[in-house]
Design an enzyme around this catalytic site. Structure first.
Site, mmCIF file in Angstrom:
data_model
loop_
_atom_site.group_PDB
_atom_site.id
_atom_site.type_symbol
_atom_site.label_atom_id
_atom_site.label_comp_id
_atom_site.label_asym_id
_atom_site.label_seq_id
_atom_site.Cartn_x
_atom_site.Cartn_y
_atom_site.Cartn_z
ATOM 1 N N HIS A 1 0.847 0.863 -13.179
ATOM 2 C CA HIS A 1 1.625 -0.295 -13.622
ATOM 3 C C HIS A 1 3.106 0.094 -13.612
ATOM 4 C CE1 HIS A 1 2.211 -4.111 -15.655
ATOM 5 N NE2 HIS A 1 3.035 -3.512 -16.485
ATOM 6 N N ASN B 1 -5.466 2.634 -12.659
ATOM 7 C CA ASN B 1 -4.517 1.641 -12.165
ATOM 8 C C ASN B 1 -3.108 2.174 -12.406
ATOM 9 O OD1 ASN B 1 -3.555 -0.891 -11.164
ATOM 10 N ND2 ASN B 1 -3.167 -1.533 -13.267
ATOM 11 N N ASN C 1 1.684 3.010 -2.623
ATOM 12 C CA ASN C 1 1.010 3.959 -3.527
ATOM 13 C C ASN C 1 -0.232 4.550 -2.867
ATOM 14 O OD1 ASN C 1 2.135 4.267 -6.388
ATOM 15 N ND2 ASN C 1 2.405 2.092 -5.972
ATOM 16 N N MET D 1 -4.234 -7.125 -6.711
ATOM 17 C CA MET D 1 -3.694 -8.253 -7.466
ATOM 18 C C MET D 1 -4.761 -9.194 -8.016
ATOM 19 S SD MET D 1 -0.527 -7.653 -7.431
ATOM 20 C CE MET D 1 0.227 -9.193 -7.871
ATOM 21 N N GLY E 1 0.794 -1.230 0.000
ATOM 22 C CA GLY E 1 0.000 0.000 0.000
ATOM 23 C C GLY E 1 0.823 1.274 0.000
#
Ligand code: GRF
Length: 198
Positions: free
Chosen positions: A111, A109, A14, A92, A12
C-alpha cells in the site's frame, strides 16, 4: 524454492521489482515467480510477464455471473500451480474469501502510504497521495502487510518512510513512494519466507 504468484491489474512495476529480485537480488535461490494473474486484459504487467517468460493468465470479473465463480477460477489457478505465497501488486479488486481462507497468512499486499493511515475504500493510487498532501503530512511511505478479507487491515510486515516536501505534487510523491515500494516488497517477501517456510 518458494513458488510465488503475483496478482496485478496495471503497470506491474512492483511485480517487476519482485521478479528482478528473484533473478539477481535478495530473493535469488529463495523464491521464483511462477504465475501472474491479471484481472485486466490491458494490464502492462501481462506484457512484462511475457517478456520474462512467466506464465500469465487473465481472469476478468465480467466473464463470471457471480464474484464467487470469479474467485473460484483464480483459486483454481493458484492451486494448480502449487503456489506457496501470493503477492498482490496493484491488484485493484477485493480478493475472494475463498482465497484468503485457503492461503491464510500467505497473502501480501503493498500500500502506498504509512498504514494504518490513508487506508480503506477509495484510498488507492493517486487518491492516496493527494490525501496525504491535503492533510499536510510531513512523512508518507509504503507498507507491506498481510491480507485479510477486508482491505488494508492485516498485520504490517514492513514499512518505510519518505519525506513529503513542501509544494509536492501527487505525481512527485507517487514516484518517491514507488521507489521505496520496489525496495521493501522483495524484503518483506524474504522476511515472510524466513518466518513461515524455513
Ligand atoms: C502501487 O503504488 C501499489 O502500492 C498500489 O498500486 C500501485 C501499483 O503499481 N497497490 P505497479 O502496478 O506495481 O506499478
Amino acid at each position: 524454492m518458494i513458488r510465488l504468484a503475483v496478482l496485478v491489474s496495471g503497470s506491474g512495476s512492483n511485480m517487476q521489482a519482485i521478479i528482478d529480485s528473484t533473478r539477481n537480488g535478495i530473493l535469488k535461490a529463495v523464491a521464483e515467480v511462477v504465475l501472474v494473474i491479471s484481472n485486466n486484459a490491458d494490464a502492462y504487467a501481462l506484457q512484462r510477464a511475457r517478456n520474462e517468460d512467466i506464465k500469465s493468465v487473465c481472469i476478468e470479473r465480467k466473464f463470471f455471473s457471480d464474484p464467487k465463480f470469479f474467485n473460484d477460477a483464480i483459486l483454481q489457478e493458484l492451486l494448480s500451480e502449487r503456489i506457496d505465497l501470493i503477492c498482490l501488486a496493484g491488484y485493484m479488486t477485493l480478493i475472494g474469501e475463498n482465497i484468503v481462507f485457503r492461503y491464510e497468512s500467505k497473502i501480501l499486499n503493498i500500500h502506498p502510504a504509512l498504514l494504518p493511515k490513508f487506508a480503506g475504500k477509495g484510498m488507492y493510487g493517486r487518491y492516496v497521495h493527494e490525501a496525504v498532501i491535503r492533510a499536510k503530512e510531513k512523512k508518507s511511505g509504503a507498507t507491506v502487510h498481510f491480507v485479510e478479507a477486508e482491505y488494508d487491515l492485516g498485520e504490517i510486515i514492513l514499512q518505510k518512510e519518505v519525506d513529503v516536501l513542501d509544494n509536492d505534487l501527487p505525481e512527485e510523491l507517487t514516484k518517491r513512494v514507488l521507489e521505496i515500494e520496489h525496495q521493501i516488497y522483495p524484503q518483506a517477501i524474504k522476511e515472510v519466507i524466513e518466518r513461515k517456510f524455513i
